[in-house]
Design a protein around this motif. Structure first.
Motif, PDB file in Angstrom:
ATOM      1  N   ILE A   1       0.939  -1.114   0.181  1.00 42.44           N
ATOM      2  CA  ILE A   1      -0.230   0.018   0.058  1.00 42.44           C
ATOM      3  C   ILE A   1       1.080   1.148  -0.043  1.00 42.44           C
ATOM      4  N   PRO A   2       0.524   2.303  -0.956  1.00 43.17           N
ATOM      5  CA  PRO A   2       1.123   3.421  -0.854  1.00 43.17           C
ATOM      6  C   PRO A   2       1.909   3.771   0.333  1.00 43.17           C
ATOM      7  N   ALA A   3       2.485   4.689   0.066  1.00 41.68           N
ATOM      8  CA  ALA A   3       2.950   5.699   1.624  1.00 41.68           C
ATOM      9  C   ALA A   3       1.438   6.887   2.004  1.00 41.68           C
ATOM     10  N   ASN A   4       1.633   7.266   0.923  1.00 41.32           N
ATOM     11  CA  ASN A   4       0.335   8.520   0.741  1.00 41.32           C
ATOM     12  C   ASN A   4      -1.300   7.727   0.455  1.00 41.32           C
ATOM     13  N   GLN A   5      -1.647   6.532   0.350  1.00 43.43           N
ATOM     14  CA  GLN A   5      -2.689   5.783   0.506  1.00 43.43           C
ATOM     15  C   GLN A   5      -3.722   6.243   1.027  1.00 43.43           C
ATOM     16  N   THR A   6      -3.559   6.533   2.296  1.00 46.88           N
ATOM     17  CA  THR A   6      -4.304   7.354   3.507  1.00 46.88           C
ATOM     18  C   THR A   6      -4.924   8.267   3.131  1.00 46.88           C
ATOM     19  N   GLU A   7      -3.723   8.862   2.600  1.00 46.45           N
ATOM     20  CA  GLU A   7      -4.137  10.310   2.943  1.00 46.45           C
ATOM     21  C   GLU A   7      -4.750  11.293   1.871  1.00 46.45           C
ATOM     22  N   GLN A   8      -5.142  10.578  -0.288  1.00 41.05           N
ATOM     23  CA  GLN A   8      -5.660  10.614  -0.487  1.00 41.05           C
ATOM     24  C   GLN A   8      -6.918  10.193   0.044  1.00 41.05           C
ATOM     25  N   ARG A   9      -6.684   9.221   0.351  1.00 37.66           N
ATOM     26  CA  ARG A   9      -8.455   8.661   0.373  1.00 37.66           C
ATOM     27  C   ARG A   9      -9.170   9.400   1.160  1.00 37.66           C
ATOM     28  N   LEU A  10      -8.192  10.110   2.088  1.00 37.87           N
ATOM     29  CA  LEU A  10      -8.955  11.614   3.448  1.00 37.87           C
ATOM     30  C   LEU A  10      -9.448  12.428   2.834  1.00 37.87           C
ATOM     31  N   LEU A  11      -8.373  13.130   1.729  1.00 35.11           N
ATOM     32  CA  LEU A  11      -8.721  13.974   0.767  1.00 35.11           C
ATOM     33  C   LEU A  11     -10.215  13.846  -0.577  1.00 35.11           C
ATOM     34  N   LYS A  12     -10.310  12.966  -0.525  1.00 30.00           N
ATOM     35  CA  LYS A  12     -11.659  12.236  -1.138  1.00 30.00           C
ATOM     36  C   LYS A  12     -12.825  12.296  -0.969  1.00 30.00           C
ATOM     37  N   GLN A  13     -12.829  11.771   0.985  1.00 33.55           N
ATOM     38  CA  GLN A  13     -13.978  11.657   1.597  1.00 33.55           C
ATOM     39  C   GLN A  13     -13.517  13.367   2.688  1.00 33.55           C
ATOM     40  N   LYS A  14     -12.675  14.115   2.326  1.00 32.31           N
ATOM     41  CA  LYS A  14     -12.860  15.422   3.215  1.00 32.31           C
ATOM     42  C   LYS A  14     -14.296  15.759   3.304  1.00 32.31           C
ATOM     43  N   GLN A  15     -14.785  16.268   1.719  1.00 31.68           N
ATOM     44  CA  GLN A  15     -15.895  17.266   2.090  1.00 31.68           C
ATOM     45  C   GLN A  15     -17.127  15.995   2.362  1.00 31.68           C
ATOM     46  N   GLN A  16     -17.589  15.292   2.102  1.00 35.28           N
ATOM     47  CA  GLN A  16     -18.251  13.907   2.581  1.00 35.28           C
ATOM     48  C   GLN A  16     -18.507  14.954   4.427  1.00 35.28           C
ATOM     49  N   LEU A  17     -16.922  14.353   4.564  1.00 37.92           N
ATOM     50  CA  LEU A  17     -16.315  14.658   6.109  1.00 37.92           C
ATOM     51  C   LEU A  17     -16.823  15.927   6.741  1.00 37.92           C
ATOM     52  N   GLU A  18     -17.400  16.933   5.920  1.00 37.45           N
ATOM     53  CA  GLU A  18     -17.541  18.030   6.695  1.00 37.45           C
ATOM     54  C   GLU A  18     -18.891  18.228   6.240  1.00 37.45           C
ATOM     55  N   GLN A  19     -19.721  17.417   5.304  1.00 35.11           N
ATOM     56  CA  GLN A  19     -21.409  17.853   5.068  1.00 35.11           C
ATOM     57  C   GLN A  19     -21.684  17.221   5.620  1.00 35.11           C
ATOM     58  N   THR A  20     -21.976  15.992   6.104  1.00 38.20           N
ATOM     59  CA  THR A  20     -22.582  14.983   7.003  1.00 38.20           C
ATOM     60  C   THR A  20     -23.830  15.999   7.950  1.00 38.20           C
ATOM     61  N   SER A  21     -24.231  15.260   8.332  1.00 37.62           N
ATOM     62  CA  SER A  21     -25.702  15.569   9.303  1.00 37.62           C
ATOM     63  C   SER A  21     -24.395  15.148  10.667  1.00 37.62           C
ATOM     64  N   SER A  22     -24.603  14.099  10.815  1.00 38.40           N
ATOM     65  CA  SER A  22     -24.133  13.492  12.595  1.00 38.40           C
ATOM     66  C   SER A  22     -22.549  13.032  11.506  1.00 38.40           C
ATOM     67  N   PHE A  23     -21.737  12.744  12.032  1.00 37.81           N
ATOM     68  CA  PHE A  23     -20.282  12.421  12.098  1.00 37.81           C
ATOM     69  C   PHE A  23     -20.384  10.884  12.107  1.00 37.81           C
TER      70      PHE A  23
END
Length: 460
Positions: A46-68
């Motif tokens: 698994i590449p070293a930045n894979q977790t970071e890339q997944r977080l960047l993809k999920q960031k907008q969704q994590l910000e806008q969901t009604s509950s965490f």
């Protein structure tokens, strides 16, 4: 020796050596990186930045969901969710990591090597801090548990392969240099053995060929010099042999006429003169016999060693030395420390007796009338030691260096000129034929002359 032109120099050889290592290491580095990328593409790594890339993809969704929702976060990440008051609402971090996250929420820096990296996600209901590591991981959990990190494994593999390349390339070039050095070692070995009739080889390296050319020149010069010296020695020995033969004829005539004259009626004084002449004629004949011996080439043709009993040989030597010393009233002390009466040696009895009697005769000659002579025999380290100690004035410094040279006469300390200077020379030659050694010294207590002979008992 044929010299090849346009040969590579040592500079080129060593340059090729280092270039080979560098190119091989670069190729290995490329292969290791290629293998690492293939492992990443296959999903094993698994590449070293894979977790970071997944977080960047999920960031907008994590910000806008009604509950965490924690399920939206990568499994390998850790989080802490703070309400608007900065209180911890949810967390799966350790207390230490959580404290670091709180410092990050306040705008403070933390050590990435210790705590990793934090991504801050602002929500309407609070603040989410997600911790992740920029480290390659294995897809299989047991590999992450028991194996070093992928980066460490890559470094280990790279180091080991490069070390192996260095060893293999070094061994290859070392063997190549050994092959090029072989003609030099062969030439020097044959020159050391005085085998000068050979053809010097060649090398594929410029400097080595220069050395071989010099060795070939040295070989030719040394061969010519030795041949010239041998020819001079042969000529000298032939002249000595011819002169010895020529002297014998008039000397025989002189002896015959002197003996005829001795048979006539002579006065007492005339008889005395005749006896004196006969005595000196006999001495000249002895000198001629010694010269004839030296004219022969090392006496190898007359050297016939055989197994003899040492005890019987020493008994005969003792009797002869007693008789020789009696004419000057010299007392002979013969010390024989050999207890084994059956002890045998591989010697030429007649030649060795002649050598030892020459030594004893020399000692008697240089001892005062009524003096004493000590002869000692013993074994040490399977070698026979014979020591002759006279009661004379000892050897001078020059005699200790030259006493075995032909015709040397030590007139300084042992001044009797009634000898030819050949006795110790002949003794030394005979002892060398037996693979032994003759050593001269002065006794530490009496300062008298001391001669030691060391001989092997068996054939060498």
């Amino acid at each position: 020796m044929a010299i090849r032109r346009s040969l590579p120099s040592l500079k080129v050889v060593f340059g090729t050596y280092f270039l080979t290592i560098i190119v091989a290491c670069l190729l290995v580095s490329a292969l290791v990186l290629l293998a690492f990328n293939r492992a990443s593409d296959s999903g094993l790594l698994i590449p070293a930045n894979q977790t970071e890339q997944r977080l960047l993809k999920q960031k907008q969704q994590l910000e806008q969901t009604s509950s965490f929702q924690a399920r939206l976060l990568p499994k390998e990440s850790h989080y802490v969710f703070l309400n608007k008051d900065g209180k911890v609402k949810k967390s799966n971090m350790s207390s230490k990591l959580e404290a670091a996250a709180l410092r990050v929420s306040k705008g403070k820096e933390v050590d990435h090597n210790t705590y990793g990296y934090f991504m801050t996600i602002e929500r309407q209901d609070g603040l989410l801090l997600v911790n992740y590591q920029l480290v390659s991981r294995y897809r299989l959990s047991w590999m992450n548990r028991y194996l070093p990190s992928a980066q460490v494994i890559v470094i280990i593999i790279f180091t080991l392969i490069n070390l192996l390349i260095f060893i293999l390339v070094t061994l290859y070039f070392a063997r190549s240099l050994q092959r090029q050095l072989a003609p030099i070692l062969t030439a020097t070995g044959q020159i050391a053995d005085q085998d000068l009739d050979f053809t010097v080889g060649s090398s594929n390296i410029k400097e080595f060929n220069q050395v071989l050319t010099s060795l070939d020149s040295m070989r030719v010069a040394l061969r010519d010099s030795l041949m010239h010296s041998w020819q001079l020695e042969q000529e000298k020995q032939n002249q000595i042999a011819a002169l010895t033969h020529d002297i014998k004829t008039p000397l025989t005539v002189i002896r015959g006429n002197t003996e005829l004259l001795n048979s006539t009626s002579l006065s007492g004084q005339q008889q005395e003169f005749i006896q004196y002449s006969l005595k000196n004629i006999g001495q000249v004949e002895t000198y001629l016999q010694q010269l004839s011996y030296l004219a022969k080439n090392s006496q190898l043709q007359d050297f016939h060693p055989e197994k003899i009993k040492v005890a019987a040989f020493l008994e005969e030597l003792s009797q002869n030395s007693q008789a020789l010393a009696a004419r000057k009233d010299i007392k002979v002390q013969f010390f024989n420390d050999l207890s084994d009466n059956q002890l045998t040696a591989y010697w030429d009895k007649d030649l060795l007796k002649r050598a030892l009697m020459n030594i004893i005769s020399n000692a008697v000659e240089h001892s005062p009338k009524g003096g004493q002579l000590q002869l000692t025999c013993h074994l040490k380290d399977d070698l026979f030691h014979f020591t002759c100690l006279d009661s004379g004035q000892g050897f001078s410094r020059e005699a200790l260096e030259k006493a075995t040279y032909q015709f040397f006469q030590d007139d300084t300390s042992r001044h009797n000129r009634n000898h030819s200077g050949l006795g110790l020379t002949i003794a030394d030659n005979i002892i060398r034929l037996h693979e032994g050694s003759l050593n001269l010294s002065n006794d530490l207590k009496t300062a008298a002359g001391r001669v030691e002979v060391i001989l092997p008992l068996t054939k060498i």
